[in-house]
Design an enzyme around this catalytic site. Structure first.
Site, PDB file in Angstrom:
ATOM      1  N   GLY A 127      -2.595  -8.317  -4.722  1.00 26.53           N
ATOM      2  CA  GLY A 127      -2.009  -9.529  -4.310  1.00 26.53           C
ATOM      3  C   GLY A 127      -3.254 -10.491  -4.008  1.00 26.53           C
ATOM      4  O   GLY A 127      -4.415 -10.061  -4.572  1.00 26.53           O
ATOM      5  N   GLU A 151      -6.212  -4.762  -5.267  1.00 25.93           N
ATOM      6  CA  GLU A 151      -6.333  -5.343  -6.685  1.00 25.93           C
ATOM      7  C   GLU A 151      -6.160  -7.145  -6.257  1.00 25.93           C
ATOM      8  O   GLU A 151      -4.923  -7.249  -6.048  1.00 25.93           O
ATOM      9  CB  GLU A 151      -5.227  -4.820  -7.324  1.00 25.93           C
ATOM     10  CG  GLU A 151      -5.313  -3.462  -7.730  1.00 25.93           C
ATOM     11  CD  GLU A 151      -6.481  -3.195  -9.044  1.00 25.93           C
ATOM     12  OE1 GLU A 151      -6.821  -3.955  -9.760  1.00 25.93           O
ATOM     13  OE2 GLU A 151      -6.911  -2.013  -9.437  1.00 25.93           O
ATOM     14  N   CYS A 155      -3.378 -13.058 -12.764  1.00 23.68           N
ATOM     15  CA  CYS A 155      -4.648 -13.005 -12.233  1.00 23.68           C
ATOM     16  C   CYS A 155      -5.940 -12.880 -12.985  1.00 23.68           C
ATOM     17  O   CYS A 155      -6.974 -13.163 -12.546  1.00 23.68           O
ATOM     18  CB  CYS A 155      -4.447 -11.483 -11.218  1.00 23.68           C
ATOM     19  SG  CYS A 155      -4.257 -10.012 -12.369  1.00 23.68           S
TER      20      CYS A 155
END
Ligand code: NAD
Length: 468
Positions: free
Chosen positions: A188, A210, A244
């Site tokens: 997140g 992460e 991401c």
């Protein structure tokens, strides 16, 4: 009243029974996970459409196939991964057995985000189950439709005494974090990552974080602009930019910016047509909050391509912003949407300085026809992952570890790395009980001769051991 106490006690008892340690049990769970994916693909696909308007092509490539590949890999290698790993010995332990045992941590918590809600939930789960843990899974409440399938259907395919799904958001996570877990795997934002780490500190629980950040994409002057534009546009606008590891901004010379803009326009038109809003291949922004946030970023620099938006549909056109200044809003936060700013620099050195002035990113991209330039960017910077001349193709290789560094996170996973992440590597030495006389050199009374022999016997490299 603690809503999770009973559930967590049951899971701990199940772990204590030793059931999850059996290879056969682990394989059964992994097969169950595989069947869940196979039998519910349609249901999951519908949920992904509702949550993100994710089309079949992108779901197959970035969600289902990756999960299936990880399950297959784990099933194929489970015995080998679980096996004790023999290690080098010294003279003092020649008759003994020295090895690393991969033990499950126990009860682990996996907390996941909304942008790849199947992939980012099941890939860590594969490693956690393969490593023999009991698991509490907390999918994102924001991708609520996918979360519902995970909460309602997935447990039917797994041993429910060892596995549970918790739905809800920050409140539920905070209640969960009051309890002691043996490992926490969080994917997140950096903001929430700090909350998770602070909570884990109370129990000294190890964590994998992460996280996200801004991923630079350097484009050297010697590149073919169309090739770069195709690749950057594909990886920037995939999943509507909500990735991401997407290239977050381009760094290039003013001359390359001039050449890139028409090439990016050409790529965007080929990918999504003249009216990207009607393209079946472009998704939507996850919710109103993120839509509003992204709209606020459209005012940075000058809009060269796109810039249109429609709040009723949470649509934002694939956008390119040019002449963006380092101080503008779009350069202050992770974009996480279909907006690509270009910041101009005068040289490779200036680009590298720009990158190194900021937090270490999750991913870094460098485009150049010269391998020397690509290698120079690689050598003089740091990031979780690096790719020369493309976007996040390294995600297709489970042989590479995936994870951040510095502000972009800690720990790694994918393939065997996930199994290792969810395993405690226990140092084991089983000593031979005979030949006690040999041990006398380590016991007092000490002497210079004993010291010399003992130091030689403790050397791990036999080549430097003069006793052999
Ligand atoms: P988020 O941090 O808001 O939420 C992630 C999880 O934390 C969710 O399950 C949520 O319920 C929970 N959560 C949210 N607020 C919380 C709080 N105050 N206390 C406790 N728990 C809380 O992230 P997101 O918006 O779901 O996802 C986007 C972010 O995730 C981006 O920053 C992106 O870069 C990052 N991300 C990283 C990776 C990676 O592999 N490194 C992958 C995908 C997304």
């Amino acid at each position: 009243m603690d809503p999770f106490e009973d559930m967590l006690r049951r899971l701990r008892e199940a772990f204590g029974s030793g059931r999850t340690q059996e290879a056969e049990f682990r394989a059964t769970q992994l097969k169950g996970l595989g069947r869940f994916l196979e039998e519910n693909k349609q249901l999951l696909q519908e949920a992904l459409v509702q949550d993100l308007r994710k089309m079949v092509f992108e779901s197959e490539v970035s969600e289902f196939s990756i999960c299936q590949g990880e399950i297959n890999l784990a099933l194929k290698n489970l015995q080998a991964w679980m096996k004790d790993e023999e290690v080098t010995k010294n003279l003092a332990t020649q008759l003994d057995s020295a090895f690393i045992r991969k033990e499950p941590f126990g009860l682990v918590l996996i907390i996941t985000p909304w942008n790849y809600p199947v992939n980012l939930t099941l890939v860590p789960l594969v490693g956690a189950l393969a490593a023999g843990n009991c698991v509490v899974l907390k999918p994102s409440e924001i991708s609520g439709n996918t979360g519902k399938v995970l909460a309602e259907v997935l447990p039917r395919y797994l041993d429910q005494s060892c596995f549970a799904v918790v739905t809800g958001g920050p409140k539920e996570v905070q209640q969960l974090l009051e309890h002691k877990f043996d490992y926490i795997f969080f994917t997140g934002s950096s903001r929430v990552g700090k909350i998770i780490m602070a909570a884990a500190t109370k129990h000294l629980t190890p964590v994998t974080l992460e996280l996200g950040g801004k991923n630079p994409c350097y484009v050297h002057d010697d590149c073919d602009p169309q090739t770069v534009a195709n690749r950057v546009a594909f990886f920037r606008y995939l999943n509507t930019g909500q990735t991401c590891v997407a290239p977050d901004y381009v760094l290039c010379s003013p001359e390359m910016q001039e050449r890139l803009v028409p090439a990016l326009q050409s790529a965007i038109t080929r990918f999504y047509g003249d009216d990207p809003k009607s393209s079946p291949d472009l998704g939507r922004i996850i919710n109103d909050k993120h839509f509003q946030r992204l709209q606020g970023l459209l005012g940075s620099g000058r809009v060269a391509i796109g810039g249109q938006s429609d709040s009723s549909d949470r649509y934002i056109a694939p956008t390119v912003l040019v002449d963006v200044q380092e101080t503008e809003p779009v350069m202050q936060e992770e974009i996480f949407g279909p907006i690509l700013p270009i910041v101009t620099v005068r040289s490779l050195d200036e680009a590298i300085d720009f990158i190194n002035r900021r937090e270490k990113p999750l991913a870094l991209y460098a485009f150049s026809n010269s391998q020397q330039v690509v290698k120079e960017v690689l050598f003089r910077t740091s990031s979780g992952a690096f790719c020369g001349n493309d976007g996040f193709m390294y995600m297709t290789l489970s042989s590479l570890p995936f994870g951040g560094v510095g502000a972009s996170g800690m720990g790694k996973y994918h393939g065997k790395f996930t199994f290792d992440t969810f395993s405690h590597h226990r140092a084991c030495l089983l000593r031979y009980s005979g030949m006690e006389k040999v041990n006398s050199i380590r016991y007092p009374p000490y002497s210079p001769q004993k010291l010399r022999v003992l130091l030689m016997a403790m050397e791990t490299h036999s080549s430097s051991c003069t006793l052999l």
